[in-house]
Design an enzyme around this catalytic site. Structure first.
Site, PDB file in Angstrom:
ATOM      1  N   CYS A 129       0.810  -1.169  -0.085  1.00  0.00           N
ATOM      2  CA  CYS A 129       0.146  -0.016   0.114  1.00  0.00           C
ATOM      3  C   CYS A 129       0.869   1.171   0.004  1.00  0.00           C
ATOM      4  CB  CYS A 129      -1.052   0.023   1.147  1.00  0.00           C
ATOM      5  SG  CYS A 129      -1.779  -1.560   1.345  1.00  0.00           S
ATOM      6  N   HIS A 271      -3.370   6.749   3.443  1.00  0.00           N
ATOM      7  CA  HIS A 271      -3.765   5.411   2.910  1.00  0.00           C
ATOM      8  C   HIS A 271      -5.280   4.852   3.600  1.00  0.00           C
ATOM      9  CE1 HIS A 271      -3.995   1.259   1.597  1.00  0.00           C
ATOM     10  NE2 HIS A 271      -3.670   0.816   2.730  1.00  0.00           N
ATOM     11  N   ASN A 301     -10.274  -0.781   0.485  1.00  0.00           N
ATOM     12  CA  ASN A 301      -9.053  -0.512   0.331  1.00  0.00           C
ATOM     13  C   ASN A 301      -8.185  -1.370  -0.989  1.00  0.00           C
ATOM     14  OD1 ASN A 301      -6.070  -0.859   0.618  1.00  0.00           O
ATOM     15  ND2 ASN A 301      -6.115  -2.041   2.922  1.00  0.00           N
TER      16      ASN A 301
HETATM   17  N1  ACO Z   1     -18.495  -9.695   9.678  1.00  0.00           N
HETATM   18  C1  ACO Z   1     -19.039 -10.119  11.047  1.00  0.00           C
HETATM   19  N2  ACO Z   1     -18.013 -10.356  11.894  1.00  0.00           N
HETATM   20  C2  ACO Z   1     -16.869 -10.257  11.716  1.00  0.00           C
HETATM   21  C3  ACO Z   1     -16.276 -10.095  10.372  1.00  0.00           C
HETATM   22  C4  ACO Z   1     -17.267  -9.699   9.485  1.00  0.00           C
HETATM   23  N3  ACO Z   1     -16.783  -9.334   8.236  1.00  0.00           N
HETATM   24  N4  ACO Z   1     -14.874 -10.227  10.748  1.00  0.00           N
HETATM   25  C5  ACO Z   1     -14.732 -10.606  11.819  1.00  0.00           C
HETATM   26  N5  ACO Z   1     -15.838 -10.682  12.610  1.00  0.00           N
HETATM   27  C6  ACO Z   1     -16.030 -11.317  13.896  1.00  0.00           C
HETATM   28  C7  ACO Z   1     -15.061 -11.923  14.292  1.00  0.00           C
HETATM   29  O1  ACO Z   1     -14.939 -13.191  14.160  1.00  0.00           O
HETATM   30  C8  ACO Z   1     -14.783 -11.694  15.781  1.00  0.00           C
HETATM   31  O2  ACO Z   1     -16.056 -12.544  16.367  1.00  0.00           O
HETATM   32  P1  ACO Z   1     -15.807 -13.173  17.870  1.00  0.00           P
HETATM   33  O3  ACO Z   1     -15.712 -12.050  18.872  1.00  0.00           O
HETATM   34  O4  ACO Z   1     -17.128 -13.983  18.124  1.00  0.00           O
HETATM   35  O5  ACO Z   1     -14.670 -13.893  17.815  1.00  0.00           O
HETATM   36  C9  ACO Z   1     -15.517 -10.101  16.078  1.00  0.00           C
HETATM   37  O6  ACO Z   1     -16.029  -9.729  14.860  1.00  0.00           O
HETATM   38  C10 ACO Z   1     -14.101  -9.224  16.101  1.00  0.00           C
HETATM   39  O7  ACO Z   1     -13.199  -9.609  15.273  1.00  0.00           O
HETATM   40  P2  ACO Z   1     -11.913  -8.717  15.115  1.00  0.00           P
HETATM   41  O8  ACO Z   1     -11.083  -9.351  14.073  1.00  0.00           O
HETATM   42  O9  ACO Z   1     -11.213  -8.680  16.439  1.00  0.00           O
HETATM   43  O10 ACO Z   1     -12.591  -7.447  14.825  1.00  0.00           O
HETATM   44  P3  ACO Z   1     -12.010  -6.091  14.780  1.00  0.00           P
HETATM   45  O11 ACO Z   1     -12.523  -5.175  15.615  1.00  0.00           O
HETATM   46  O12 ACO Z   1     -10.268  -5.932  15.048  1.00  0.00           O
HETATM   47  O13 ACO Z   1     -12.132  -5.484  13.113  1.00  0.00           O
HETATM   48  C11 ACO Z   1     -10.759  -5.290  11.174  1.00  0.00           C
HETATM   49  C12 ACO Z   1     -11.515  -6.330  12.031  1.00  0.00           C
HETATM   50  C13 ACO Z   1     -12.009  -4.377  10.651  1.00  0.00           C
HETATM   51  C14 ACO Z   1     -10.353  -6.206  10.081  1.00  0.00           C
HETATM   52  C15 ACO Z   1      -9.647  -4.444  11.993  1.00  0.00           C
HETATM   53  O14 ACO Z   1      -9.094  -5.226  12.689  1.00  0.00           O
HETATM   54  C16 ACO Z   1      -8.900  -3.657  10.904  1.00  0.00           C
HETATM   55  O15 ACO Z   1      -9.497  -2.708  10.217  1.00  0.00           O
HETATM   56  N6  ACO Z   1      -7.654  -3.862  10.988  1.00  0.00           N
HETATM   57  C17 ACO Z   1      -6.772  -3.324  10.054  1.00  0.00           C
HETATM   58  C18 ACO Z   1      -6.792  -4.037   8.811  1.00  0.00           C
HETATM   59  C19 ACO Z   1      -6.007  -3.118   7.756  1.00  0.00           C
HETATM   60  O16 ACO Z   1      -5.543  -2.192   7.970  1.00  0.00           O
HETATM   61  N7  ACO Z   1      -5.824  -3.830   6.794  1.00  0.00           N
HETATM   62  C20 ACO Z   1      -5.243  -3.248   5.820  1.00  0.00           C
HETATM   63  C21 ACO Z   1      -4.267  -4.194   5.097  1.00  0.00           C
HETATM   64  S1  ACO Z   1      -2.955  -3.829   5.105  1.00  0.00           S
HETATM   65  C22 ACO Z   1      -2.693  -2.583   4.313  1.00  0.00           C
HETATM   66  O17 ACO Z   1      -3.776  -2.151   3.818  1.00  0.00           O
HETATM   67  C23 ACO Z   1      -1.459  -2.282   3.614  1.00  0.00           C
END
Ligand code: ACO
Length: 344
Positions: A129, A271, A301
């Site tokens: 990214c 980003h 993204n």
């Molecule tokens: N829909 C519904 N529930 C979901 C989903 C979904 N799509 N995905 C995960 N869950 C559930 C999980 O299973 C978990 O359930 P549980 O509590 O029963 O185990 C719960 O939601 C919480 O999951 P987490 O993974 O802890 O959710 P979080 O609050 O961390 O959000 C997210 C996830 C949105 C992906 C967040 O961590 C995030 O944005 N992280 C940064 C990711 C990022 O920036 N990625 C970019 C890639 S790298 C780049 O761009 C270079």
């Protein structure tokens, strides 16, 4: 880990400065909404929007003829027209992507051929990214050195081809797009220029976001496919924390090395990985969201394409005006991170 303090760059040996002459972007036609995704995996529009700020994304139709290089070509043609340049006026292609048409040959060479060019250097940059800002920094150095007059910098991705459509934790985040900038020489005395770029990487965090198979270490075979190792995997919470920290550190580094205060910034283009990350960064920088340019709600993204497509939209709709101070701030798999501060 705070990036080492680095001074704003010196003038080129000939006193040349570089600026962005024009931008362009392109998107697949096919939209995939959160409601569409809820039919594929166990998720909902409410969950996705609340956690990420994403409503919809575009998805390439590869069987219908879409390709990474095709989107880059469309975006490049728009930028060339706006810069009043023929393709033959380009001296170099720097193509940031982690989802090239093929591993061999470089997609930059495929784009060069599609533009009807021969002989000019064309190379792919793998900085995830952060790739577009890495490309901008390299283009800036070539233009300031006097070696090249016009460098095409591309950030283009078909990330939906690397997504595991059974993993609701990642498949909701990504989309496809291309954004480009043509970097050229600023006129003597002109204010518009690339003021500074700062690039960083921390390979010790390589496993926060990665794809195990597909390279030379792990061939894609039946077992790999069964274990779904040929798709992107991410540690969401850890990336979230690193993203906020590196984006804040890089913004401060860019401002401090140019002797500027946050209040002097007209626009901030981070980003677009997650709107919550962007809001947390803006809050820590004490920057009102009105000065932050986002496109994550419509496009998700799009990795190396998020910053150039957001920049292009804001230039085209008149938000960014000549003379405005614009900070691009990125992080990506690697981890890689960095910034580019420009006077538009
Ligand atoms: N829909 C519904 N529930 C979901 C989903 C979904 N799509 N995905 C995960 N869950 C559930 C999980 O299973 C978990 O359930 P549980 O509590 O029963 O185990 C719960 O939601 C919480 O999951 P987490 O993974 O802890 O959710 P979080 O609050 O961390 O959000 C997210 C996830 C949105 C992906 C967040 O961590 C995030 O944005 N992280 C940064 C990711 C990022 O920036 N990625 C970019 C890639 S790298 C780049 O761009 C270079």
């Amino acid at each position: 880990m705070k990036p080492p303090a680095a001074a704003a760059k010196p003038d080129g040996p000939h006193g040349f400065h570089a600026k962005i002459l024009a931008t362009g972007s392109a998107f697949p036609k096919k939209r995939l909404t959160n409601h569409d995704l809820a039919k594929i995996v166990d998720t909902s529009d409410e969950w996705i929007f609340a956690r990420t700020g994403i409503r919809t994304r575009r998805v390439a139709d590869i069987k219908g003829g879409d390709s990474n290089s095709g989107f880059a070509l469309e975006a490049a043609r728009k930028a060339l027209k706006r810069a009043k340049l023929e393709p033959a006026g380009l001296d170099m292609i720097l193509y940031a992507t982690v989802s090239p048409d093929r591993i061999i040959p470089a997609v930059s060479c495929i784009l060069q051929d599609k533009l009807g060019l021969k002989n000019i250097p064309a190379v792919d940059l793998s900085a995830a990214c952060s790739g577009f800002v890495y490309g901008l920094s390299i283009a800036d150095a070539f233009v300031r050195s006097g070696q090249h007059k016009h460098v095409l910098v591309v950030g283009s991705e078909v990330l939906t081809s690397l997504v595991d459509w059974e993993d609701r934790g990642t498949c909701i985040l990504f989309g496809d797009a291309a954004g480009v900038a043509i970097v050229g020489r600023a006129e003597p005395g002109e204010k518009s220029r690339i003021l500074s770029t700062h690039l960083h990487a921390d390979g010790s965090l390589k496993e926060l976001f990665w794809m195990e198979a597909g390279g030379s270490l792990l061939r894609v075979d039946e077992e790999v496919i069964r274990k779904r190792q040929n798709f992107m995997k991410m540690k969401g919470k850890e990336i979230y924390k690193e993203a906020v920290r590196t984006l804040v550190d890089c913004a401060i580094e860019a401002l401090e090395s140019n002797g500027l205060k946050i209040g002097e910034l007209d626009w901030f283009i981070p980003h677009q990985a997650n709107l919550r990350i962007i809001e947390a960064v803006a809050k820590r920088l004490d920057l009102p969201m009105e000065r932050v340019i986002t496109n994550i709600e419509q496009y998700g993204n799009t990795s190396s394409a998020t910053v150039p497509t957001a920049l292009d939209a804001a230039v085209e709709d008149g938000r960014i005006k000549r003379g405005d101070l614009v900070l691009m701030d990125v992080f990506g798999a690697g981890l890689t991170f960095g910034s580019a501060l420009i006077r538009w």
